[in-house]
Design an enzyme around this catalytic site. Structure first.
Site, PDB file in Angstrom:
ATOM      1  N   CYS A  37       0.802  -1.229   0.000  1.00  5.69           N
ATOM      2  CA  CYS A  37       0.000   0.000   0.000  1.00  5.69           C
ATOM      3  C   CYS A  37       0.834   1.278   0.000  1.00  5.69           C
ATOM      4  O   CYS A  37       0.286   2.370  -0.153  1.00  5.69           O
ATOM      5  CB  CYS A  37      -0.909   0.019   1.230  1.00  5.69           C
ATOM      6  SG  CYS A  37      -0.003   0.175   2.795  1.00  5.69           S
ATOM      7  N   GLN A  38       2.142   1.167   0.174  1.00  6.46           N
ATOM      8  CA  GLN A  38       2.940   2.370   0.443  1.00  6.46           C
ATOM      9  C   GLN A  38       2.797   3.465  -0.607  1.00  6.46           C
ATOM     10  O   GLN A  38       2.825   4.655  -0.297  1.00  6.46           O
ATOM     11  CB  GLN A  38       4.419   1.988   0.590  1.00  6.46           C
ATOM     12  CG  GLN A  38       4.743   1.216   1.848  1.00  6.46           C
ATOM     13  CD  GLN A  38       4.651  -0.279   1.635  1.00  6.46           C
ATOM     14  OE1 GLN A  38       3.965  -0.746   0.738  1.00  6.46           O
ATOM     15  NE2 GLN A  38       5.354  -1.050   2.454  1.00  6.46           N
TER      16      GLN A  38
END
Length: 221
Positions: free
Chosen positions: A51-52
């Site tokens: 998700c970064q």
């Protein structure tokens, strides 16, 4: 009632935890190196692509980022195993306007594989988890199966489990690593985290890092 036949993670620590608690068979390697070992068939494929690059706390690289772009490995896994159902999970940031049409692109790419695809934003507290954690789940089903219908919330806001309800029974217990009851010795961060839990509401979202994003007990320090 599912039998796990394949799993993958890049982190050695995560793989050790997985083997100890879930199943001994996990390929600890870059997903593109491990993907050749996938089975030729599976009923369900589940993945949480990183998700970064779409997180509000990330660098906002979007789908072209090195990490969130790994949803394409899920596409490849679906092509190889042709599951009846697949589930992909990510953060709420995937839906943010800052990322343009990221979710539309992801949905399109999954849909091209021939699945009925939908997504829904869930709040964990609505389902009995004492944490205000929001996550997007993308579900694809084989066209021959019934379309997936998101489960309705089990609890309204006035019925959420509070932090006090969840952990008040631990307050007087001695520390014990046997059931992971160990008070944190982490240093406080001057920039982020460091919020004291409110006893009358669920905990804040617990983040994955270990560099100071600490949610402090509502009465103990």
């Amino acid at each position: 009632p599912f039998r796990i036949t394949w799993a993958n993670d890049l982190s050695e620590a995560a793989c050790r935890t997985y083997r100890r608690n879930l199943h001994p068979a996990i390929y600890c390697a870059n997903v593109w190196d491990a993907i050749e070992t996938m089975p030729h068939k599976a009923d369900v494929l589940v993945g949480g692509f990183p998700c970064q690059d779409v997180s509000v706390n990330g660098k906002r690289a979007g789908l072209n980022g090195r990490r969130t772009g790994l949803y394409r490995a899920m596409l490849e896994g679906i092509k190889r195993t042709r599951p009846k159902v697949f589930v992909a999970e990510n953060v709420k940031g995937l839906l943010m306007k800052d990322h343009g049409k990221s979710v539309e692109q992801v949905m399109k790419d999954f849909g091209v594989l021939g699945y009925k695809v939908s997504y829904h934003l869930y709040l964990a507290a609505d389902y009995g988890v004492p944490q205000t954690r929001e996550r997007v789940f993308i579900v694809g089903t084989n066209p021959k199966l019934k379309a997936f219908v998101p489960p309705a919330p089990e609890r309204g806001r006035t019925e959420w489990i509070t932090a006090k309800e969840a952990i008040t029974d631990l307050e007087e217990l001695d520390e014990s690593p046997h059931f992971n009851h160990v008070w944190s010795r982490a240093n406080r961060s001057p920039e982020q985290g460091n919020r004291r839990l409110a006893p009358d509401r669920p905990a804040y979202t617990i983040r994955a890092e270990c560099h100071g994003n600490i949610q402090y007990h509502y009465s103990l320090r």
